[in-house]
Design a protein around this motif. Structure first.
Motif, mmCIF file in Angstrom:
data_model
loop_
_atom_site.group_PDB
_atom_site.id
_atom_site.type_symbol
_atom_site.label_atom_id
_atom_site.label_comp_id
_atom_site.label_asym_id
_atom_site.label_seq_id
_atom_site.Cartn_x
_atom_site.Cartn_y
_atom_site.Cartn_z
ATOM 1 N N THR A 198 61.943 74.292 -0.518
ATOM 2 C CA THR A 198 61.854 75.916 -0.320
ATOM 3 C C THR A 198 62.547 76.565 0.140
ATOM 4 O OG1 THR A 198 60.280 75.657 1.797
ATOM 5 C CG2 THR A 198 59.118 75.614 -0.797
ATOM 6 N N GLY A 199 63.682 76.172 0.616
ATOM 7 C CA GLY A 199 64.654 76.072 1.527
ATOM 8 C C GLY A 199 65.870 76.436 1.243
ATOM 9 N N GLY A 200 65.977 75.436 0.386
ATOM 10 C CA GLY A 200 67.330 75.782 -0.829
ATOM 11 C C GLY A 200 67.658 74.006 -0.470
ATOM 12 N N THR A 201 67.894 74.198 0.713
ATOM 13 C CA THR A 201 68.567 72.416 1.399
ATOM 14 C C THR A 201 67.539 72.160 2.234
ATOM 15 O OG1 THR A 201 70.288 73.551 2.762
ATOM 16 C CG2 THR A 201 70.960 72.758 0.704
ATOM 17 N N PHE A 202 67.312 70.611 2.262
ATOM 18 C CA PHE A 202 66.461 69.852 3.086
ATOM 19 C C PHE A 202 65.982 70.096 4.698
ATOM 20 C CE2 PHE A 202 64.726 65.549 5.199
ATOM 21 C CZ PHE A 202 63.501 66.627 4.598
ATOM 22 N N ASP A 203 68.056 70.249 5.123
ATOM 23 C CA ASP A 203 67.948 71.024 7.002
ATOM 24 C C ASP A 203 67.542 72.190 7.148
ATOM 25 O OD1 ASP A 203 69.707 71.784 4.448
ATOM 26 O OD2 ASP A 203 71.166 72.254 6.904
ATOM 27 N N ILE A 204 67.847 73.245 5.878
ATOM 28 C CA ILE A 204 66.926 74.736 6.097
ATOM 29 C C ILE A 204 65.229 74.397 5.965
ATOM 30 C CG2 ILE A 204 66.224 76.561 4.971
ATOM 31 C CD1 ILE A 204 70.141 76.057 6.174
ATOM 32 N N ASP A 205 64.335 73.559 4.904
ATOM 33 C CA ASP A 205 63.109 73.121 5.315
ATOM 34 C C ASP A 205 62.784 72.694 6.622
ATOM 35 O OD1 ASP A 205 62.927 74.012 2.818
ATOM 36 O OD2 ASP A 205 63.143 72.347 1.994
ATOM 37 N N VAL A 206 63.374 72.327 7.508
ATOM 38 C CA VAL A 206 63.224 71.193 8.869
ATOM 39 C C VAL A 206 63.701 72.238 9.556
ATOM 40 C CG1 VAL A 206 64.185 69.866 10.636
ATOM 41 C CG2 VAL A 206 64.475 68.553 7.739
ATOM 42 N N SER A 207 64.233 72.906 9.466
ATOM 43 C CA SER A 207 64.401 74.003 10.592
ATOM 44 C C SER A 207 63.666 75.041 10.674
ATOM 45 C CB SER A 207 66.390 74.938 9.986
ATOM 46 O OG SER A 207 66.204 76.022 10.799
ATOM 47 N N ASN A 208 63.003 75.415 8.730
ATOM 48 C CA ASN A 208 61.798 76.079 8.621
ATOM 49 C C ASN A 208 60.435 75.706 9.456
ATOM 50 O OD1 ASN A 208 63.675 78.068 7.835
ATOM 51 N ND2 ASN A 208 62.987 77.741 5.574
ATOM 52 N N ALA A 209 60.165 74.785 9.670
ATOM 53 C CA ALA A 209 58.732 73.779 9.682
ATOM 54 C C ALA A 209 59.169 73.875 11.284
ATOM 55 C CB ALA A 209 59.069 72.394 9.087
ATOM 56 N N MET A 210 60.497 73.825 12.783
ATOM 57 C CA MET A 210 60.478 74.008 13.370
ATOM 58 C C MET A 210 60.645 75.380 14.048
ATOM 59 S SD MET A 210 64.344 71.287 13.703
ATOM 60 C CE MET A 210 64.225 71.723 15.481
ATOM 61 N N ALA A 211 60.361 75.994 13.440
ATOM 62 C CA ALA A 211 60.293 77.440 13.769
ATOM 63 C C ALA A 211 58.816 78.114 13.432
ATOM 64 C CB ALA A 211 61.180 78.317 12.365
ATOM 65 N N LEU A 212 58.460 77.098 13.237
ATOM 66 C CA LEU A 212 56.334 77.202 13.343
ATOM 67 C C LEU A 212 56.175 76.598 14.428
ATOM 68 C CD1 LEU A 212 55.876 76.053 9.135
ATOM 69 C CD2 LEU A 212 55.851 78.657 9.973
ATOM 70 N N VAL A 213 56.510 75.907 15.058
ATOM 71 C CA VAL A 213 56.023 75.040 16.341
ATOM 72 C C VAL A 213 56.710 76.210 17.348
ATOM 73 C CG1 VAL A 213 56.424 72.886 17.392
ATOM 74 C CG2 VAL A 213 55.945 72.567 14.974
ATOM 75 N N GLU A 214 57.891 76.820 17.218
ATOM 76 C CA GLU A 214 58.171 77.391 17.512
ATOM 77 C C GLU A 214 57.836 78.656 18.556
ATOM 78 O OE1 GLU A 214 62.578 75.490 17.350
ATOM 79 O OE2 GLU A 214 62.305 77.035 16.383
ATOM 80 N N ASP A 215 57.346 78.945 16.880
ATOM 81 C CA ASP A 215 56.446 80.308 17.172
ATOM 82 C C ASP A 215 55.297 80.048 17.726
ATOM 83 O OD1 ASP A 215 58.194 81.794 15.917
ATOM 84 O OD2 ASP A 215 56.768 81.822 13.006
#
Length: 296
Positions: free
Chosen positions: A146-163
């Motif tokens: 969904t983020g285009g690349t897997f590293d962006i997907d991981v970063s977006n998932a990390m952001a959910l925890v950081e929120d």
């Protein structure tokens, strides 16, 4: 020196028991990432700091305010986990230490695979929660791609925890995702995932790969989060019992029938231990779910 025939049940000798527990801990993704506590009884309350003390600006001669320190006390409850291994009757004439030294690898793998399956995904679990279930309940799921690349997907998932006001401390994945991780590069061409001798890292945090059977790759490619909120309690003592006449439904012989120890002139060694598990903050975890194939 104790022989198995003279002691048909009891605790695994201390020296080999420690090695087996160490092997289970080394093989389990959940145990390596989580906060592990010893348990002296089947239940244990663990104090967890929720709100810490705060500091205040103070003028000359002004009273310094006091702040409240708040704890929660989640309770770990140990559940029994067991494995049954059929062996020849000749093992009864061996020493207890030798028998469990020979069976050590099988016992360790059976335990850590089952522990990971239960804690990560709730597979055949006696516990109310799992890490994937916590991420799902919190809505912290990101679909692969969904983020285009897997590293962006991981970063977006990390952001959910950081929120949720938390930092990610680690990742758990299946071995099939390794190639995807190895291909990740930053804008300068440097590897984002680093495969090391003692530790694998993604974005600077440890990555552990669970064995087959311990990770449900139909549900997730990675589970990530703050593993300080994943509590595991290990109850002391690894027990065993020798079975002589049982029929083992899970072991099918060449004739298609379950293994009958008496009929097949064998014995079986049942090994059990007790372990507790509890994710105490559901929004501390997120997951990358597998790609969904588009229908034509």
């Amino acid at each position: 020196m104790a022989f198995l025939k003279d002691q048909l049940e009891g605790f695994v000798p201390t020296q080999i028991q420690k090695e087996i527990i160490k092997g289970i801990t080394k093989g389990s993704t959940l145990l390596k990432l989580s906060k592990v506590q010893p348990m002296e009884s089947d239940k244990k309350k663990i104090p967890v700091l929720v709100d810490g003390p705060g500091a205040y600006w103070v003028g000359e001669s002004e009273r310094i305010n006091t702040s409240e320190v708040r704890y929660i006390h989640p309770e770990l409850e140990a559940k029994k986990i067991g494995v049954i291994i059929p062996v020849t009757k000749e093992k009864l004439n061996d020493t207890t230490i030798n028998v469990f030294s020979e069976l050590r690898t099988e016992i360790e793998k059976a335990f850590y695979t089952t522990i990971d399956g239960a804690g990560l995904f709730g597979i055949n679990s006696p516990f109310k929660k799992s890490l994937f279930g916590s991420a799902e309940t919190s809505g912290n799921l990101i679909a692969n791609g969904t983020g285009g690349t897997f590293d962006i997907d991981v970063s977006n998932a990390m952001a959910l925890v950081e929120d949720a006001g938390l930092d990610v401390t680690g990742f758990a994945g299946h071995r099939g995702i390794k190639n995807t991780l190895r291909t990740l590069r930053d804008t300068n061409g440097n590897q984002i995932y680093v495969s090391g001798v003692s530790q694998n890292e993604l974005y600077g945090f440890p990555v552990e790969f669970s064995s087959n059977g311990g990770f449900d790759k139909t549900k997730a490619d990675l589970i990530l989060g703050n593993f300080d909120y994943s509590l595991v309690g290990i109850r002391e003592g690894l027990k065993y019992e020798i079975l002589k006449e049982a029929t083992l439904q899970g072991h099918v012989m060449g004739d298609g029938k379950p293994l009958s120890l008496a009929e097949n002139d064998m014995i079986a060694i049942k090994a059990t231990m007790r372990l507790g598990f509890l994710p105490i903050k559901e929004d501390a975890f997120a997951a990358i779910t597998p790609k969904v194939d588009k229908q034509d």
